[in-house]
Write an enzyme that holds these catalytic residues in place. Structure first.
Site, PDB file in Angstrom:
ATOM      1  N   ASP A  49       0.816  -1.226   0.000  1.00  0.00           N
ATOM      2  CA  ASP A  49       0.000   0.000   0.000  1.00  0.00           C
ATOM      3  C   ASP A  49       0.847   1.271   0.000  1.00  0.00           C
ATOM      4  OD1 ASP A  49       1.056  -0.118   2.501  1.00  0.00           O
ATOM      5  OD2 ASP A  49      -0.856  -0.302   3.561  1.00  0.00           O
ATOM      6  N   ARG A 106       7.944  27.617   2.765  1.00  0.00           N
ATOM      7  CA  ARG A 106       7.539  28.854   2.073  1.00  0.00           C
ATOM      8  C   ARG A 106       6.149  29.315   2.476  1.00  0.00           C
ATOM      9  NH1 ARG A 106       8.936  27.122  -3.939  1.00  0.00           N
ATOM     10  NH2 ARG A 106       8.392  25.112  -3.003  1.00  0.00           N
ATOM     11  N   GLN A 107       5.322  28.405   3.012  1.00  0.00           N
ATOM     12  CA  GLN A 107       4.005  28.824   3.549  1.00  0.00           C
ATOM     13  C   GLN A 107       4.274  29.204   5.014  1.00  0.00           C
ATOM     14  OE1 GLN A 107       0.995  28.875   1.821  1.00  0.00           O
ATOM     15  NE2 GLN A 107      -0.382  29.365   3.505  1.00  0.00           N
ATOM     16  N   LYS A 199      11.055  41.269  -8.874  1.00  0.00           N
ATOM     17  CA  LYS A 199      10.193  40.181  -9.359  1.00  0.00           C
ATOM     18  C   LYS A 199       8.763  40.398  -8.897  1.00  0.00           C
ATOM     19  CE  LYS A 199       9.918  35.807  -7.417  1.00  0.00           C
ATOM     20  NZ  LYS A 199      10.445  34.511  -6.995  1.00  0.00           N
TER      21      LYS A 199
HETATM   22  C1  R5P Z   1      10.347  32.126  -3.535  1.00  0.00           C
HETATM   23  O1  R5P Z   1      10.205  33.133  -2.895  1.00  0.00           O
HETATM   24  C2  R5P Z   1      11.639  31.383  -3.647  1.00  0.00           C
HETATM   25  O2  R5P Z   1      12.705  32.081  -3.070  1.00  0.00           O
HETATM   26  C3  R5P Z   1      11.968  31.106  -5.097  1.00  0.00           C
HETATM   27  O3  R5P Z   1      12.241  32.337  -5.758  1.00  0.00           O
HETATM   28  C4  R5P Z   1      10.839  30.419  -5.794  1.00  0.00           C
HETATM   29  O4  R5P Z   1      10.424  29.303  -5.055  1.00  0.00           O
HETATM   30  C5  R5P Z   1      11.262  29.974  -7.182  1.00  0.00           C
HETATM   31  O5  R5P Z   1      10.167  29.383  -7.799  1.00  0.00           O
HETATM   32  P1  R5P Z   1      10.196  29.021  -9.341  1.00  0.00           P
HETATM   33  O6  R5P Z   1      11.460  28.278  -9.627  1.00  0.00           O
HETATM   34  O7  R5P Z   1       8.948  28.158  -9.511  1.00  0.00           O
HETATM   35  O8  R5P Z   1      10.083  30.291 -10.105  1.00  0.00           O
END
Ligand code: R5P
Length: 298
Positions: A49, A106-107, A199
């Protein structure tokens, strides 16, 4: 578990989960500890499983143990819980949990009503069965408080700088202001200029990257970030830097997730480099020396 004393007081054992076997081996070598063999399958092929299984194949009773496991992908989180429980059962004296890549980091806050703080959900449970925690280039160091035990972050950027040294990098750029501290660290280590781009994230696969004042015409650029996931951020930045006349663009990250065809997307770059917090075809340098130095400092 109760905090007893700083790590590396004498004999140590390293236990590595299946997400971090290579790094665990390197780390054991770097700190002069024994690597404990672990079985990850009860039967060849594992449980039908798909449930995880671990078994420590050497005694750790009364020992100080460094447990190493990244929390990605999700099954490795379950495996980590099992390893923590196995160490309690086996009577380890003290456990320092090293999380090379802290998945869900990241969350780090509630972005929308109804969401969890995922980093907290994981950290507080992992901290219950650890005496100390070390993370590596965690996305937001504020999450260290969630572990509820002494926790420190180790920067993986010196490892990136080690790989880039001698490669003629003129400029180190971060893709956004949050990552500027990474570009500064690598830039300073290399004696190169450093800056960050601007960004704006539209969705998981779409970002806009705006140039800043720094002139990259005729120069070799390294873009550094903590995580590369889809590679959208770096690929978009690379296109813009090439339009501005950069002669060579190297993409470098500590944690190479490389999800959703990221490595194809990153063919826009001249080179892609990641550390061994996660293994991928881009893994070219180990963060073991950085973790070992931090463990020795206590
Ligand atoms: C986000 O704040 C992280 O530092 C990275 O910039 C992000 O996870 C990069 O994501 P991706 O490669 O999907 O653009």
């Amino acid at each position: 578990m109760k905090y007893l004393a700083p790590v590396l007081r004498g004999g140590m054992k390293v236990v590595a989960g299946s997400a971090s076997l290579a790094l665990g081996k390197e780390l054991a070598r770097a700190i002069g500890a024994d690597l404990v063999d672990v079985a990850f399958e009860k039967h060849p092929g594992g449980f039908p499983d798909g449930e995880r299984y671990v078994r420590l194949l050497a005694p750790v009773a009364g020992e100080d143990v460094v447990l190493v496991q990244s929390t990605y992908p999700d099954a490795k989180v379950v495996e980590l819980f099992l390893l923590q429980d196995a160490l309690v059962e086996a009577g380890a004296r003290n456990v320092t949990l090293v999380i090379p890549y802290f998945g869900y980091g990241r969350q780090d806050k509630q972005f929308e009503p109804g969401e969890p703080v995922s980093a907290r959900a994981l950290a507080k449970r992992l901290g219950q069965e650890a005496d100390e925690v070390r993370t590596v280039s965690v996305h937001n160091p504020d999450v260290l408080a969630f572990f509820g035990v002494p926790a420190k972050d180790v920067s993986g950027m010196p490892a990136i700088a080690r790989h880039l040294r001698g490669r003629g990098v003129d400029v180190v750029l971060a893709p956004d202001e949050n990552a500027e501290r990474f570009a500064r660290e690598v830039g300073k280590a290399l004696g190169a200029d450093w800056d960050s781009l601007e960004k704006k994230r539209i969705d998981s696969f779409t970002v806009e990257v705006k140039p800043k004042a720094m002139d990259v015409k005729g120069r070799q650029v390294a873009i550094v970030d903590d995580v590369i996931s889809t590679g959208t951020t770096i690929a978009t930045a690379t296109k813009m830097l090439r339009e501005q006349g950069a002669t060579r663009v190297i993409a470098a990250c500590v944690h190479g997730l490389f999800s959703a065809n990221a490595l194809t997307r990153l063919q826009a770059c001249d080179e892609v480099v990641a550390t061994d917090t996660l293994l991928s075809p881009a893994t070219k340098v180990s963060v073991a020396p950085e973790i070992a130095a931090q463990l020795h400092r206590g």
